[in-house]
Design an enzyme around this catalytic site. Structure first.
Site, PDB file in Angstrom:
ATOM      1  NE  ARG A 389      41.654  45.226  37.740  1.00  0.00           N
ATOM      2  CZ  ARG A 389      42.956  45.003  36.880  1.00  0.00           C
ATOM      3  NH1 ARG A 389      43.323  43.870  37.152  1.00  0.00           N
ATOM      4  NH2 ARG A 389      43.095  45.928  36.376  1.00  0.00           N
ATOM      5  NE  ARG A 419      48.195  46.541  30.967  1.00  0.00           N
ATOM      6  CZ  ARG A 419      47.997  47.693  30.478  1.00  0.00           C
ATOM      7  NH1 ARG A 419      47.680  48.899  31.158  1.00  0.00           N
ATOM      8  NH2 ARG A 419      47.896  48.118  29.175  1.00  0.00           N
ATOM      9  CG  HIS A 449      36.333  49.737  33.925  1.00  0.00           C
ATOM     10  ND1 HIS A 449      36.093  50.732  34.807  1.00  0.00           N
ATOM     11  CD2 HIS A 449      37.214  48.848  34.634  1.00  0.00           C
ATOM     12  CE1 HIS A 449      36.783  50.964  35.706  1.00  0.00           C
ATOM     13  NE2 HIS A 449      37.791  49.860  35.902  1.00  0.00           N
ATOM     14  NE  ARG A 578      43.577  56.032  43.849  1.00  0.00           N
ATOM     15  CZ  ARG A 578      43.010  55.063  43.025  1.00  0.00           C
ATOM     16  NH1 ARG A 578      41.709  54.562  43.429  1.00  0.00           N
ATOM     17  NH2 ARG A 578      43.764  54.538  41.939  1.00  0.00           N
TER      18      ARG A 578
END
Length: 723
Positions: A389, A419, A449, A578
């Protein structure tokens, strides 16, 4: 191309399997608890008012994605008649029911929070006025504004008479209008029309004001004057609604001859997928309500009514208003990275020592500068990078384009299946190809990733490699609001591994062993489990062992089981998670020694850090992967060690501060709920502490213009004799 072996599932399950569903928390309900913690920041009086609006906006967009992906997936299973239970023992139908109940409470609390925030904003000169509060002058202004700026771009849709009805896009707000014909004497009503609310127009309209800001909601303006669009009809009711559609579209890359076209087709397919949620205004007309349920094939459980307004993401428009400094967090501009202080030459710095970057407290600029310098450096021969990204006007992509145009060997692994970033990544991929870069569209069957950057440079007649690895994306925008850790290194073992990693992704090379990295989907889980089991073996009564981990999510059952075994062996385990955590801490005899905390603060916690005491031979790792099944089995990730003792100590301090936070921390209870960690003395807020340390380091740094180089004995004797 896929050169990876099949993932090894359940390798650790030779021992007790811990299959009892009561040991696990449902993934979806755990995620909703995370969103609840975000909501609590939006409701907290201790958070500056405009910052609270940010959190309220995030809660809304989080729920959008949750319904588009997670709820949509469960509805697909329900529709297919699948009743397989998850690790917590719940069927898809049971999960959907529990989700609906939990979200309904959350939406009510969120709705009240938005209304309360606007009450407080009014005290500071920011007023949101409902139609009943508009003065006659306001109405005159808004009517003229509507006719001049809004009406020309509206497209009313006669839904009752259009067959087939037009596809209503997901997440776009529409005005639902109930009409009565003026030509009929029987007073019948029932014609339904939709008016799409323009997506490119600001959600709030500014009314004339002598001071402060007076705002009207665009939905209200259109609803008030929508009668002008339906001549010959009387508007009985006009109110907003928004449908959320299933966006869980899988992209089959194994057989797709043109992956870019396959991705683009998947993006288009989302527009007509099944509806999964309907939001509308409280008090919606019954005729419109029934029409919407029938049109979208939904039930009452799928409907959420709000008193404030649909899609609180629009609150960001108010957050962006100039001024109002007293309603915001103080500015925390990124500081120069500690490990680069005093170094002008980035190449020399990385060659001298490993460089750690702790974002956003330390600037992301060195990463951009590193790539820009590499693109323009005549000594740089090749650049290889992964992109998952990145930002809209990405300086990273621009630097890669520059390098490609200058004739360097540039290879970019662009994950076009990321996505909701598919369209942007397809655009970047084509731009990079046009610039002469070699673009690889990920790996068949897996998402790439991993975050890796390799630069090959000729120095003094020899080839040298430089590497940057990270827990976060190469995105200069999110690097200012996400907490991540990156590492520059010229370590030969790591740089060789990264070179092999890229060859594995782009060519016919097979994995034949790694020096220090773990990258293969089949080995990622095995690596983590072996580290946990090694801690069990090293544990003694006097030295019980210690595992510290900071991750975004923990869902993988095999990892949970390994942690349970370690807890039973007396190993102390502290987890800072998190978001999702399916592990249940505090179960007598199973997880007594496991503590789970979570921090929600102004920056999104995104780093993955792992510490193992290893019988006194401490090891620290960073990774792009979470402890999720998808990361460990269906993605290409990188686990990399931090070897420099100074950086190891720094990371251990960072972990300890996270577990010492008594201001923004939450603790996971055995029943799956969270409670705030009790305030303590001294007050510790981890993110504030990290920023203060970054500022102190920058202020106390010494220039390194003069570097002292120790003399070898022979050289010292020679220089002495020449005096």
């Amino acid at each position: 191309m896929n050169n990876f072996a099949e993932p090894i599932r359940g390798r650790s399950m030779k021992k007790k399997s811990f299959s009892d569903p009561s040991l696990y928390i449902n993934r979806e309900l755990s995620w909703l608890e995370f969103n609840e913690r975000v909501l609590q920041e939006g409701l907290s009086p201790d958070v500056p008012l405009l910052e609270r609006l940010k959190f309220l906006a995030i809660v809304s967009t989080n729920l959008d994605e949750f319904y588009m992906i997670r709820v949509a997936s469960l509805k697909q299973l329900q529709k297919a008649g699948k009743s397989r239970r998850d690790i917590s023992g719940m069927t898809p139908e049971e999960q959907l029911q529990a989700i609906a109940e939990r979200v309904r409470r959350m939406v009510k609390d969120h709705d009240r929070g938005v209304l309360r925030a606007f009450e407080e904003l009014a005290e500071h000169g920011i007023q949101w006025l409902r139609p009943a509060q508009w003065s006659e002058e306001d109405r005159v202004f808004l009517r003229q504004y509507f006719e001049r700026e809004i009406a020309p771009i509206l497209t009313p849709l006669a839904m009752s008479d259009l067959s087939p009805p037009p596809a209503i896009p997901g997440l776009q707000i529409h005005l639902g209008v109930v009409l009565r014909s003026r030509k009929k004497d029987n007073g019948s009503e029932g014609k339904i029309a939709f008016v799409p609310i323009p997506t490119r127009h600001p959600r709030f309209v500014f009314l004339p004001a002598t001071q402060g800001h007076r705002l009207a909601l665009l939905d209200d303006v259109i609803a008030t004057f929508v009668q002008n669009l339906f001549r010959g009809y009387q508007v009985v009711y006009a109110g907003p609604f928004r449908v959320t559609r299933d966006a869980d579209v899988s992209i089959q890359d194994d057989d797709a001859s043109d992956l870019l076209n396959a991705v683009e087709e998947a993006i288009l397919a989302r527009r007509r997928r099944a509806a999964v949620r309907l939001e509308l205004a409280a008090g919606t007309h019954e005729r419109l309500y029934e029409f919407l349920l029938n049109l979208f094939q939904l039930t009452d459980e799928d409907v959420f009514a709000v008193e404030s307004f649909i899609s609180a993401a629009s609150l960001r428009e108010i957050v962006g208003l100039p001024g109002y400094t007293h309603l915001r967090d103080p500015e925390w501009p990124p500081q120069p990275p500690r490990d680069l202080l005093g170094w002008e030459d980035l190449w020399k710095a990385v060659l001298d020592h490993d460089v750690m970057l702790f974002h956003p407290y330390e600037s992301f600029e060195p990463v951009v500068r590193f790539l820009r310098e590499a693109a323009n450096d005549p000594d740089v021969l090749a650049i290889k990078q992964t992109l998952y990204r990145t930002s809209g006007e990405s300086p990273i992509v621009e630097a890669l384009e520059t390098a490609g145009r200058k004739g360097k060997e540039v290879t970019v692994i662009v994950e076009v299946k990321a996505r909701f970033d598919e369209a942007r990544n397809v655009q970047w991929a084509r731009r990079l190809e046009d610039a002469g870069c070699h673009v690889i569209y990920g790996v068949a069957g897996y998402k790439t990733h991993a975050k890796a950057l390799l630069v090959v440079r000729r120095e003094q007649g020899r080839i040298r490699r430089y590497v940057h690895l990270s827990t976060g994306n190469y995105n200069d925008q999110t690097a200012r609001i996400y907490s991540d850790i990156g590492l520059f290194t010229a370590d030969p073992d790591i740089t060789t591994d990264v070179a092999s990693f890229f060859n594995l992704l782009t060519g016919y090379s097979e994995a034949v062993g790694w020096n220090k990295l773990t990258v293969e989907p089949g080995e990622l889980k095995a690596k983590f489990i072996s580290l946990i089991e090694r801690e069990i073996e090293a544990a003694t009564a006097d030295y019980p062992g210690l595992i510290l981990a900071k991750i975004n999510s923990l869902q993988d059952k095999d990892i949970c089981a390994a942690l349970y075994r370690a807890s039973q062996a007396g190993v102390k385990i502290k987890l800072n998670v998190r978001g999702i955590c399916c592990l249940r801490p505090g179960i007598p005899g199973v997880s007594d020694n496991i503590e789970v905390r979570s921090i929600v603060d102004r920056f999104l916690e995104h780093a993955r850090v792992f510490y193992f005491s290893n019988g006194g031979r401490e090891e620290v790792y960073l990774a792009s992967a979470d402890w999720m099944e998808r990361n460990l089995e269906r993605r290409v990730e990188i686990i990399f060690p931090v070897q420099d003792p100074v950086l190891q100590q720094r990371l251990m301090e960072i972990l300890n501060i996270y577990f010492s936070d008594n201001t923004k921390a939450w603790e996971l209870c055995p029943d799956g709920t969270y409670r705030r960690v009790a305030p303590g003395h001294p007050r510790i807020r981890a993110q504030e502490y990290f920023y203060q340390k970054a500022v102190e380091a920058a202020q106390t740094s010494l220039p390194r213009d003069i570097r002292y180089r120790p003399l070898h004995r022979e050289q010292a004797s020679s220089e002495t004799s020449e005096r």
